[in-house]
Design a protein around this motif. Structure first.
Motif, mmCIF file in Angstrom:
data_model
loop_
_atom_site.group_PDB
_atom_site.id
_atom_site.type_symbol
_atom_site.label_atom_id
_atom_site.label_comp_id
_atom_site.label_asym_id
_atom_site.label_seq_id
_atom_site.Cartn_x
_atom_site.Cartn_y
_atom_site.Cartn_z
ATOM 1 N N LYS A 1 0.854 -1.186 0.000
ATOM 2 C CA LYS A 1 0.000 0.000 0.000
ATOM 3 C C LYS A 1 0.894 1.240 0.000
ATOM 4 C CE LYS A 1 -4.062 0.097 1.752
ATOM 5 N NZ LYS A 1 -5.184 -0.032 2.649
ATOM 6 N N ALA A 2 0.707 2.061 -1.012
ATOM 7 C CA ALA A 2 1.489 3.299 -1.131
ATOM 8 C C ALA A 2 0.560 4.490 -0.986
ATOM 9 C CB ALA A 2 2.193 3.346 -2.475
ATOM 10 N N THR A 3 1.113 5.578 -0.552
ATOM 11 C CA THR A 3 0.362 6.830 -0.457
ATOM 12 C C THR A 3 1.190 7.931 -1.092
ATOM 13 O OG1 THR A 3 1.332 7.470 1.667
ATOM 14 C CG2 THR A 3 -0.663 6.089 1.747
ATOM 15 N N ALA A 4 0.577 9.076 -1.274
ATOM 16 C CA ALA A 4 1.310 10.220 -1.824
ATOM 17 C C ALA A 4 2.469 10.600 -0.907
ATOM 18 C CB ALA A 4 0.368 11.400 -2.023
ATOM 19 N N GLU A 5 2.257 10.435 0.386
ATOM 20 C CA GLU A 5 3.294 10.784 1.355
ATOM 21 C C GLU A 5 4.364 9.696 1.465
ATOM 22 O OE1 GLU A 5 -0.094 10.625 2.462
ATOM 23 O OE2 GLU A 5 -0.350 12.692 1.791
ATOM 24 N N ALA A 6 4.014 8.472 1.146
ATOM 25 C CA ALA A 6 4.943 7.354 1.266
ATOM 26 C C ALA A 6 4.844 6.436 0.037
ATOM 27 C CB ALA A 6 4.656 6.569 2.545
ATOM 28 N N LEU B 1 6.009 3.835 -2.976
ATOM 29 C CA LEU B 1 6.880 2.665 -2.959
ATOM 30 C C LEU B 1 8.238 3.021 -3.555
ATOM 31 C CD1 LEU B 1 4.481 -0.150 -4.241
ATOM 32 C CD2 LEU B 1 5.081 0.380 -1.877
ATOM 33 N N SER B 2 9.275 2.430 -3.014
ATOM 34 C CA SER B 2 10.610 2.604 -3.585
ATOM 35 C C SER B 2 10.705 1.754 -4.859
ATOM 36 C CB SER B 2 11.675 2.152 -2.587
ATOM 37 O OG SER B 2 11.612 0.744 -2.411
ATOM 38 N N ASP B 3 11.737 1.978 -5.645
ATOM 39 C CA ASP B 3 11.942 1.176 -6.854
ATOM 40 C C ASP B 3 12.065 -0.304 -6.500
ATOM 41 O OD1 ASP B 3 11.864 3.489 -8.356
ATOM 42 O OD2 ASP B 3 14.041 3.607 -8.634
ATOM 43 N N GLU B 4 12.758 -0.595 -5.413
ATOM 44 C CA GLU B 4 12.933 -1.989 -4.980
ATOM 45 C C GLU B 4 11.590 -2.602 -4.552
ATOM 46 O OE1 GLU B 4 14.977 -5.441 -4.640
ATOM 47 O OE2 GLU B 4 15.797 -3.556 -5.388
ATOM 48 N N GLN B 5 10.782 -1.838 -3.842
ATOM 49 C CA GLN B 5 9.462 -2.333 -3.429
ATOM 50 C C GLN B 5 8.574 -2.586 -4.649
ATOM 51 O OE1 GLN B 5 8.660 0.978 -0.739
ATOM 52 N NE2 GLN B 5 8.376 -0.486 0.949
ATOM 53 N N GLU B 6 8.631 -1.710 -5.641
ATOM 54 C CA GLU B 6 7.839 -1.912 -6.863
ATOM 55 C C GLU B 6 8.272 -3.180 -7.584
ATOM 56 O OE1 GLU B 6 7.397 1.370 -9.524
ATOM 57 O OE2 GLU B 6 6.802 2.733 -7.923
ATOM 58 N N LYS B 7 9.580 -3.411 -7.650
ATOM 59 C CA LYS B 7 10.104 -4.624 -8.278
ATOM 60 C C LYS B 7 9.619 -5.863 -7.520
ATOM 61 C CE LYS B 7 14.391 -6.934 -9.469
ATOM 62 N NZ LYS B 7 15.823 -7.009 -9.222
ATOM 63 N N ASP B 8 9.721 -5.820 -6.186
ATOM 64 C CA ASP B 8 9.253 -6.943 -5.358
ATOM 65 C C ASP B 8 7.752 -7.162 -5.530
ATOM 66 O OD1 ASP B 8 11.844 -7.239 -4.425
ATOM 67 O OD2 ASP B 8 11.452 -6.279 -2.490
ATOM 68 N N MET B 9 6.986 -6.070 -5.613
ATOM 69 C CA MET B 9 5.539 -6.183 -5.773
ATOM 70 C C MET B 9 5.200 -6.888 -7.084
ATOM 71 S SD MET B 9 2.631 -3.188 -6.045
ATOM 72 C CE MET B 9 3.300 -2.582 -7.590
ATOM 73 N N ARG B 10 5.845 -6.498 -8.177
ATOM 74 C CA ARG B 10 5.565 -7.139 -9.468
ATOM 75 C C ARG B 10 5.910 -8.627 -9.424
ATOM 76 N NH1 ARG B 10 7.259 -2.047 -11.342
ATOM 77 N NH2 ARG B 10 9.417 -2.747 -11.557
ATOM 78 N N THR B 11 7.007 -8.968 -8.766
ATOM 79 C CA THR B 11 7.370 -10.386 -8.641
ATOM 80 C C THR B 11 6.343 -11.141 -7.807
ATOM 81 O OG1 THR B 11 9.726 -9.857 -8.860
ATOM 82 C CG2 THR B 11 9.174 -11.983 -7.870
ATOM 83 N N ASP B 12 5.907 -10.561 -6.694
ATOM 84 C CA ASP B 12 4.873 -11.191 -5.863
ATOM 85 C C ASP B 12 3.559 -11.332 -6.633
ATOM 86 O OD1 ASP B 12 6.637 -11.473 -3.760
ATOM 87 O OD2 ASP B 12 5.828 -9.784 -2.600
ATOM 88 N N GLN B 13 3.206 -10.315 -7.420
ATOM 89 C CA GLN B 13 2.006 -10.393 -8.251
ATOM 90 C C GLN B 13 2.139 -11.532 -9.261
ATOM 91 O OE1 GLN B 13 1.922 -6.380 -9.801
ATOM 92 N NE2 GLN B 13 0.380 -5.727 -8.310
ATOM 93 N N ALA B 14 3.304 -11.650 -9.886
ATOM 94 C CA ALA B 14 3.530 -12.710 -10.877
ATOM 95 C C ALA B 14 3.405 -14.097 -10.243
ATOM 96 C CB ALA B 14 4.896 -12.540 -11.532
ATOM 97 N N LYS B 15 3.936 -14.238 -9.038
ATOM 98 C CA LYS B 15 3.827 -15.525 -8.335
ATOM 99 C C LYS B 15 2.374 -15.865 -8.034
ATOM 100 C CE LYS B 15 8.410 -15.343 -6.215
ATOM 101 N NZ LYS B 15 9.145 -15.121 -4.960
#
Length: 127
Positions: free
Chosen positions: A57-62, A64-78
């Motif tokens: 969960k990302a917000t305007a104030e927080a 996701l980092s590039d690494e978190q986005e990469k991890d999220m896409r991998t988790d979504q793919a799994k």
């Protein structure tokens, strides 16, 4: 005319479509082979989808980092690998290729999940 319970047995896999938004082209149908899940498995999947949303969960104030986005896409793919067994692309159906697909098609994950639930429930889409 009598029917047996076995006559209503679902198939382990079934065809469906996800309408993936493609920039400049609008939603494009992607043919997929989905996996059947019984009621208990659907509950577990629902919990996994919710946990994935909460984890990233990302917000305007927080944002996701590039690494978190990469991890999220991998988790979504799994997670997609649990509900889909094949796609119509000639590229291998793998976590790596699904992850790369999500890099260029930001809304593909949601489209695939929606397509799964519609196909799994037998819901008809509008013409």
């Amino acid at each position: 005319m009598a029917k047996s319970l076995a006559s209503f047995a679902p198939t382990p896999t079934f065809k469906g479509t996800a309408d993936v938004p493609v920039a400049g082209k609008g939603p494009q149908p992607l043919g997929l082979t989905f996996r059947f899940h019984d009621t208990e498995a659907m509950k577990a999947l629902s919990a996994e989808f919710t946990a994935l949303q909460d984890k990233y969960k990302a917000t305007a104030e927080a944002p996701l980092s590039d690494e978190q986005e990469k991890d999220m896409r991998t988790d979504q793919a799994k997670l997609v690998m649990k509900i889909v067994s094949a796609w119509e692309f000639t590229d291998d159906f793998s976590v790596e290729n699904i992850t790369q697909f999500f890099v260029t098609h930001a809304f593909a994950f949601g489209a695939i999940v929606t397509g799964f639930f519609q196909a799994h429930s037998g819901a008809k889409t509008k013409n």
